[in-house]
Design a protein around this motif. Structure first.
Motif, short mmCIF file in Angstrom:
data_model
loop_
_atom_site.label_atom_id
_atom_site.label_comp_id
_atom_site.label_asym_id
_atom_site.label_seq_id
_atom_site.Cartn_x
_atom_site.Cartn_y
_atom_site.Cartn_z
N TYR A 1 -1.26 -1.78 -6.55
CA TYR A 1 -1.47 -1.11 -5.56
C TYR A 1 -2.92 -1.34 -5.64
O TYR A 1 -3.98 -1.94 -4.28
N TYR B 1 0.87 -1.46 -0.11
CA TYR B 1 0.00 0.09 -0.10
C TYR B 1 0.90 1.14 -0.20
O TYR B 1 2.35 1.36 -0.03
N ALA C 1 -5.48 -4.04 -2.50
CA ALA C 1 -6.33 -2.93 -2.34
C ALA C 1 -7.95 -4.04 -2.60
O ALA C 1 -7.94 -3.60 -1.64
N LEU D 1 -2.87 -0.96 5.19
CA LEU D 1 -3.73 0.20 4.69
C LEU D 1 -3.27 1.17 5.88
O LEU D 1 -3.12 1.04 7.43
N ASP E 1 -4.49 5.56 2.40
CA ASP E 1 -5.40 5.03 1.65
C ASP E 1 -6.66 5.30 2.13
O ASP E 1 -7.74 5.15 0.53
N LEU F 1 -7.52 5.73 -2.13
CA LEU F 1 -8.65 4.70 -3.06
C LEU F 1 -9.91 4.71 -3.10
O LEU F 1 -10.33 4.15 -4.25
#
Length: 239
Positions: A206, A164, A210, A170, A174, A178
């Motif tokens: 990435y 991440y 996620a 995380l 993030d 995200l």
């Protein structure tokens, strides 16, 4: 053991009122609380019907807002600060990134995306697309560059292996980025037939990492929610 507290998060509802709607700030708070591993309830607020909950709990406010032991917080940044200060170690994980640069990574993408997708002038299409691409390449470079702790573990490391933004866990960085990247992917694919270039391998990795995390994948609005939210401002230039 931490004492149980009554925590309620209010987020924008989807069109059917059953799930989260298109709002990266709501998803940001949703992810943050989920990552704290503490019980909380989520209320989906139907903004079309001017729900009583807004009048009673947070008059004049827009989701997200947090009700903690009966006390309301309505600003997303203040909600984030409060959660970190209140749900803190040793009972809860610290979620602030260790590097300030992790907070800044990709910070310009959503702005460039908005200019790109809301542009009404076909002559500016290429310019806006290139501007968005530049921000993606910058983010890819950051994700592919080893961070200090990685180089300390392996001074010869040339390409980052972290999962991440800030490492292998995380963080709040993030939570912020995200949800916006998810919107960018969905909307650009629908209205511009445009996706993240294959050569941006660090960025692709990435996002792949996620989407494997329930804290992100399970808080994303449905694609149709996002597409409909941009229907009135986006133009189909590339069909």
């Amino acid at each position: 053991m931490a004492t149980a507290r009554k925590i309620e998060l209010f987020v924008k509802a989807s069109d059917d009122g059953r799930n989260i709607g298109n709002c990266p700030f709501c998803q940001r708070c949703f992810m943050h609380l989920w990552m704290k591993n503490t019980p909380f309830t989520v209320t989906f607020v139907d903004m079309k019907r001017a729900p009583e909950v807004l009048k009673e709990v947070a008059p004049g406010s827009q989701p997200p807002f947090l009700l903690y032991e009966g006390e309301v917080r309505t600003d997303v940044n203040k909600i984030e600060e409060f959660i970190e200060e209140t749900l803190c170690p040793p009972h809860y994980p610290r979620l602030s990134p260790r590097y300030d640069k992790s907070n800044m990574a990709g910070s310009d993408i959503f702005h460039k995306f908005s200019s790109y997708i809301k542009n009404q002038n076909p002559a500016m299409e290429e310019h806006n697309e290139k501007a968005l691409l530049r921000t993606m390449f910058m983010l890819d470079k950051f994700l592919g560059t080893p961070l200090e702790h990685e180089l300390k573990a392996d001074p010869n490391l040339k390409v980052s292996k972290r999962l991440y933004l800030d490492g292998d866990e995380l963080t709040l960085a993030d939570c912020n980025l995200l949800p916006k990247l998810h919107i960018v992917q969905v909307v650009c694919k629908e209205y511009r037939k445009f996706g993240i270039p294959k050569e941006l391998t660090a960025l692709s990795r990435y996002l792949s990492n996620a989407y494997k995390r329930k804290e992100f994948a399970n808080t994303c609005p449905e694609n149709n929610e996002i597409i409909n939210a941009y229907k009135s401002v986006a133009k189909y230039y590339k069909i």
